[in-house]
Motif scaffolding. Structure first.
Motif, PDB file in Angstrom:
ATOM      1  N   ALA A  88       1.610 -10.659  13.074  1.00  0.00           N
ATOM      2  CA  ALA A  88       2.945 -10.190  13.442  1.00  0.00           C
ATOM      3  C   ALA A  88       3.982 -10.643  12.417  1.00  0.00           C
ATOM      4  O   ALA A  88       3.929 -11.755  11.892  1.00  0.00           O
ATOM      5  N   GLY A  89       4.918  -9.743  12.123  1.00  0.00           N
ATOM      6  CA  GLY A  89       6.027 -10.069  11.238  1.00  0.00           C
ATOM      7  C   GLY A  89       5.861  -9.635   9.805  1.00  0.00           C
ATOM      8  O   GLY A  89       6.745  -9.904   8.977  1.00  0.00           O
TER       9      GLY A  89
ATOM     10  N   GLY B 215      -5.246   4.813   9.301  1.00  0.00           N
ATOM     11  CA  GLY B 215      -6.307   4.305  10.162  1.00  0.00           C
ATOM     12  C   GLY B 215      -6.018   2.956  10.773  1.00  0.00           C
ATOM     13  O   GLY B 215      -6.959   2.189  11.022  1.00  0.00           O
ATOM     14  N   CYS B 216      -4.780   2.629  11.059  1.00  0.00           N
ATOM     15  CA  CYS B 216      -4.418   1.318  11.604  1.00  0.00           C
ATOM     16  C   CYS B 216      -4.218   1.422  13.121  1.00  0.00           C
ATOM     17  O   CYS B 216      -3.497   2.301  13.601  1.00  0.00           O
ATOM     18  N   LYS B 217      -4.826   0.503  13.838  1.00  0.00           N
ATOM     19  CA  LYS B 217      -4.731   0.500  15.290  1.00  0.00           C
ATOM     20  C   LYS B 217      -3.399  -0.053  15.775  1.00  0.00           C
ATOM     21  O   LYS B 217      -3.005   0.179  16.921  1.00  0.00           O
ATOM     22  N   LYS B 218      -2.724  -0.792  14.929  1.00  0.00           N
ATOM     23  CA  LYS B 218      -1.416  -1.329  15.266  1.00  0.00           C
ATOM     24  C   LYS B 218      -0.587  -1.395  13.988  1.00  0.00           C
ATOM     25  O   LYS B 218      -1.125  -1.505  12.880  1.00  0.00           O
ATOM     26  N   ILE B 219       0.709  -1.316  14.144  1.00  0.00           N
ATOM     27  CA  ILE B 219       1.596  -1.436  12.986  1.00  0.00           C
ATOM     28  C   ILE B 219       2.065  -2.873  12.845  1.00  0.00           C
ATOM     29  O   ILE B 219       1.722  -3.567  11.883  1.00  0.00           O
ATOM     30  N   ASP B 220       2.840  -3.351  13.779  1.00  0.00           N
ATOM     31  CA  ASP B 220       3.290  -4.748  13.800  1.00  0.00           C
ATOM     32  C   ASP B 220       3.689  -5.062  15.244  1.00  0.00           C
ATOM     33  O   ASP B 220       4.723  -4.588  15.727  1.00  0.00           O
ATOM     34  N   PRO B 221       2.901  -5.844  15.938  1.00  0.00           N
ATOM     35  CA  PRO B 221       3.186  -6.093  17.363  1.00  0.00           C
ATOM     36  C   PRO B 221       4.487  -6.845  17.601  1.00  0.00           C
ATOM     37  O   PRO B 221       5.090  -6.710  18.664  1.00  0.00           O
TER      38      PRO B 221
END
Length: 498
Positions: free
Chosen positions: A308-309, A327-333
């Motif tokens: 994160a960050g 193909g990313c499951k998350k960007i930045d939680p």
């Protein structure tokens, strides 16, 4: 009655050497004159009876002599270099000399057998290599009992019938590190002009030999890479393009963290393009790259495992022009406070493909950092609805928008954003089933009429030409751009599918 005009027997078509050397007398005289000029500087010297006899002896043996043997390697090499690529392999079978000379013309090789490199035959056969792909040779799949070939984005391997390990590339199938380092030393010493290299499971020692012996190395692709191995490329002062593959599901399980990214940043300061696939990093690693690699223009993330960050660190990339997240499951939680995000003032292209865009905070933070972007491409991303797409209003300099596979986005959500972009010139909407032709408002159709390029195929039943009849699509834009001749001509690309 007998046939008075019997068919003549088929004759063998003449070959090009027979047509070329048809006038043998003239050719022999020319060859003899070439040799005579090497011994006589005066062109007016008359031939003695002894020299005439030598000429006769030479003309008798000229028909059985290899005429190309009279040419030097440099001249023959220039002749062979004019051949098309498809004819070089057959011509290399003429003789050993041609085999050697044609090997000097080869610049790119994809190696399949590591022993060919380790024995030194690769260097002796192709001494002028600049582009070498060693990834396939680093995997020993000769014992695979299955005939199935699996092709990944960057590598192809044969599958094993026993999949108990849960990985397509097992550790026992990879070559030992000692063999890979030995082969890299041989390659570095034999090919000092190497520019592009692709390999798997290299250690710091092997990469150090390449960095020291190949100062012109510009592009490097490392599979199954770790933090420690990145110490070996710190001496690659002229490296411009780097692709790192850490953890890839089913293939590799290596770890690239902030330690490796920091080592990379301090060693390769001339990077222009960087691709991180399956890498674990955070704010520290990305900020180090942005501060040290000031020439970085293109940054790509494939299936990243960033903490994160990390989005806030993009603002340190002062010359970044292209950002790709694929193909990313998350960007930045947890991107942090908005006031600490910063921005990329030189960014021109934002490309999102096959990503999970369901988290509002991360999508909003990404678009705030990329607020100066001019081209936005969103392809096959999950979660792009009207609310998510509304965050793009902050990008007021957009000139090109491409939406493909955004099934949750409606016509109202699209209109509310693109009507606020006064500089929009090109629009592409493909396979967005929730966008309907019948919901196009007069304000949206008026925007279509002044676009330079329009590709509109939101669903399989789209009939733009009939639903927008009478709105002046393609006509207002033509009159508008005719008033200013300096502008580019209008290109209207309307695709309709029934």
């Amino acid at each position: 009655m007998p046939n008075r005009n019997p068919k003549s027997p088929l004759k063998k078509p003449p070959s090009w050497p027979n047509l070329w050397f048809k006038d043998k007398t003239t050719l022999k005289h020319v060859v003899f004159k070439m040799q005579l000029d090497n011994t006589n500087n005066n062109n007016n010297v008359s031939l003695s009876p002894n020299s005439k006899s030598k000429q006769q002896d030479f003309t008798k043996t000229c028909s059985t002599t290899d005429l190309f043997s009279l040419l030097s390697d440099e001249i023959l090499l220039q002749i062979l270099s004019k051949l098309p690529e498809s004819l070089r392999n057959p011509n290399s079978l003429v003789c050993k000399r041609w085999l050697f000379l044609l090997g000097r013309l080869v610049r790119s090789v994809k190696l399949l057998d590591w022993n060919f490199l380790q024995s030194g035959r690769l260097i002796s056969r192709f001494p002028n290599l600049t582009d070498v792909h060693l990834a396939s040779a680093c995997i020993n799949d000769s014992e695979k009992s299955s005939g199935i070939l699996l092709t990944h984005r960057l590598i192809s391997i044969h599958l094993d019938s026993d999949f108990s390990s849960g990985r397509f590339v097992c550790e026992q199938n990879l070559l030992p590190s000692v063999s890979i380092d030995r082969g890299l030393r041989i390659l570095a010493q034999g090919c000092p002009n190497l520019r592009n290299l692709v390999l798997i499971s290299a250690t710091a020692e092997g990469l150090s030999s390449v960095a020291e012996e190949c100062p012109t190395l510009q592009e490097l692709e490392l599979h199954d890479c770790t933090d420690l191995s990145l110490r070996g490329i710190s001496a690659c002062r002229n490296l411009q393009i780097l692709k790192l593959l850490g953890a890839v599901d089913g293939f590799y399980s290596s770890v690239i963290s902030d330690i490796g990214l920091t080592i990379l940043a301090h060693g390769c300061k001339r990077l222009v393009k960087l691709e991180l696939s399956g890498c674990e990093g955070s704010y520290d690693g990305i900020s180090a790259i942005g501060q040290c690699c000031q020439m970085l223009e293109e940054l790509t993330f494939y299936d990243h495992r960033m903490d994160a960050g990390w989005i806030a660190a993009l603002s340190f990339c002062g010359n970044l022009k292209t950002l790709r997240i694929i193909g990313c499951k998350k960007i930045d939680p947890s991107p942090g406070p908005v006031e600490h995000l910063g921005s990329c003032p030189t960014l021109e292209t934002l490309h999102l493909q096959r990503c999970q865009l369901r988290d509002k905070q991360s999508v909003n933070a990404l678009l705030l950092v990329c607020s100066a972007v001019k081209d936005i491409v969103i392809q096959d991303c999950w979660g792009v609805d009207n609310e998510m797409f509304s965050f793009a209003r902050v990008c007021r300099r957009v000139k090109f928008l491409s939406l493909e596979g955004c099934s949750l986005l409606s016509t109202d959500g699209l209109e509310s954003v693109i009507l606020s972009w006064v500089e929009l010139q090109r629009l592409k909407v493909v396979s967005c089933n929730n966008i309907k032709d019948g919901e196009v408002t007069p304000a949206l159709s008026s925007l279509f009429s002044v676009l330079k390029e329009l590709t509109w195929r939101p669903d399989t039943r789209s009939l733009l030409s009939s639903s927008l009849a009478g709105t002046g699509v393609g006509k207002k834009g033509g009159r508008f751009f005719k008033r200013n001749r300096k502008r580019e001509p209008v290109i209207l690309n309307v695709e309709t599918c029934i």
